[in-house]
Design an enzyme around this catalytic site. Structure first.
Site, PDB file in Angstrom:
ATOM      1  N   GLY A 140       0.834  -1.191   0.000  1.00  0.00           N
ATOM      2  CA  GLY A 140       0.000   0.000   0.000  1.00  0.00           C
ATOM      3  C   GLY A 140       0.868   1.240   0.000  1.00  0.00           C
ATOM      4  O   GLY A 140       2.103   1.158  -0.100  1.00  0.00           O
ATOM      5  N   ASP A 157     -10.306   4.638   7.276  1.00  0.00           N
ATOM      6  CA  ASP A 157      -9.940   3.965   6.029  1.00  0.00           C
ATOM      7  C   ASP A 157     -10.755   2.681   5.865  1.00  0.00           C
ATOM      8  O   ASP A 157     -10.213   1.617   5.593  1.00  0.00           O
ATOM      9  CB  ASP A 157      -8.441   3.676   6.022  1.00  0.00           C
ATOM     10  CG  ASP A 157      -7.930   3.298   4.644  1.00  0.00           C
ATOM     11  OD1 ASP A 157      -8.585   3.653   3.638  1.00  0.00           O
ATOM     12  OD2 ASP A 157      -6.868   2.649   4.564  1.00  0.00           O
TER      13      ASP A 157
END
Length: 143
Positions: free
Chosen positions: A12, A127
């Site tokens: 990520g 998130d």
């Protein structure tokens, strides 16, 4: 080295995630390694340390269990959690399409329970995406 890194599971913006085996007992774990450039940045290190402190204090059946933190040979911050075998919701939806209502409910109820727990601690998950929702053996009715 306390861990044998077996497989890179994903990457990520902030780092990489690995399946690893703890050398002391063979337990499979998940290791999140903060990118070296971010590990050297005081603001990102603080954010990652805050995430670790929060996770360390969370005890809930639908929130991954904290194990430990350490710095690797390159001095990158690493977070170790339990490893849950499964797939994320994004991969499941890509593979199978929309979930049937009973499967969506089987996933939504534990997810809401975890969010309620976090909100009760004045924490907002910033998130919450399909990539961050893991479907594992904890959701046996989701196929």
């Amino acid at each position: 080295m306390r861990y044998d890194f077996l497989e890179r599971l994903g990457s990520g913006a902030h780092g990489d995630g690995y399946l690893a085996r703890r050398l002391s007992d063979g337990q499979r774990v998940f290791v999140k390694v903060l990118r070296s450039s971010l590990s050297e940045d005081d603001e990102w290190s603080r954010r990652f340390t805050d995430e670790i402190a929060l996770l360390r204090s969370c005890v809930h059946p639908h929130i991954v269990r904290y194990i430990e933190t350490f710095r690797d040979a390159s001095d990158a911050l690493c977070l170790v959690t339990e490893y849950l075998d499964g797939e994320d919701l994004k991969a499941r939806l890509r593979k199978s399409g929309a979930l049937p209502p009973r499967h969506a409910l089987a996933l939504a109820l534990p997810l809401c329970s975890a969010l309620e727990y976090l909100h009760g601690r004045d924490v907002v998950h910033r998130d919450l995406t399909p990539e961050n929702i893991l479907i594992s053996g904890r959701f046996p009715d989701v196929v």
